[in-house]
Write an enzyme that holds these catalytic residues in place. Sequence first.
Site, PDB file in Angstrom:
ATOM      1  CE  LYS A   1      43.036  44.449 -14.035  1.00 59.12           C
ATOM      2  NZ  LYS A   1      42.676  45.007 -12.692  1.00 59.12           N
TER       3      LYS A   1
ATOM      4  CG  ASP B   1      47.545  44.898 -13.827  1.00 56.86           C
ATOM      5  OD1 ASP B   1      48.083  44.381 -12.834  1.00 56.86           O
ATOM      6  OD2 ASP B   1      46.572  45.671 -13.752  1.00 56.86           O
TER       7      ASP B   1
END
EC number: 2.7.1.148
Length: 335
Positions: free
Chosen positions: A27, A163
């Site tokens: 990401k 996350d």
Amino acid sequence: MSASPVTELRSLVERTEGWCSAIAPAKVNLRLDVLGRRADGFHEIATAMLALDLTDRVSARLGARPGLSLELEGPLASPDVPVDGRNLVWRAAAGALERAAADGRCPAELGVELALFKRIPSRAGLGGGSADAAAALLALEAAAGFELRDDERRELLGELGSDVAFFDATRASGYGWCFGRGERVRPLQAPQPRPWVALVVPAVESPTAAVYGALGLAPGNLATSPAEGDVLEDPLRGALDSKGAGLSNGLERAAIEAVPELGQWRTVLDHAAPGEYHLAGSGSGWFALHADEAAAHRSIERAHAAAVVAGLGTRLVTVARAAGHGAKLVGTEAE
């Protein structure tokens, strides 16, 4: 009369002939605002994250011996990635098995073999470890034949890291806003068309804790957080037409302070591709968004050439694309 746990275990092993696998995307943070430091020591953030088609692969299958094992391979299987209970893949599997065994959804003696194939560099701000954990949970559930309840899933994801929830909650899009310390996720629709990302990861590591520590924030005095229920700005809107205008990272200054080599990279990238490159999370990776593949390749070629001239080493230089999904189960592999 119900079967004994050992008999149930043998039956499960016999029914599972191969590996169940899930992919774990990297990401980048298109926007990252640090709103302050909470009383519990965590930092309050609001961040928009986009998953990429640069992926690790996590596989699971049932084994005849009780307990967990983890094998590591792949081009980015660096020595700092552990193969024991310190690895988030291991911790995700152990946490799921503990919860399922508590009410008989799987035998307490269940053995699971795990395999992690690394393509995402560690300590690069790309979320590889967190994505691996989310993928491990999917692979394990498929291999062992149970699913966690929603409350169990939220609890485990929160325990694993800030996350991890993003990669699970955005399985259908790979795009979303995250709040709190990152564990509260508001998924967004996958961007169309999917942008291209020029990605360069220096041959230096950026420890997340050290970067947040360099912010020097005392607990309390939190800034106002964007309302999670409101319609929030899409960071991609206009960014592809204006070299990333609107993208921001509130950790960049602290990352450069914690890892001074990143300051050299900032200078080199600004000369090679002015205004294009942004720090990925807490670093050390840098990325640039582009609307088409050819532009992304031209950008990364300029950046890499400038780094070579400056004597800066790299761990990864590549062009990726928005994945359009988060952690994703991809089926089984025959033995």
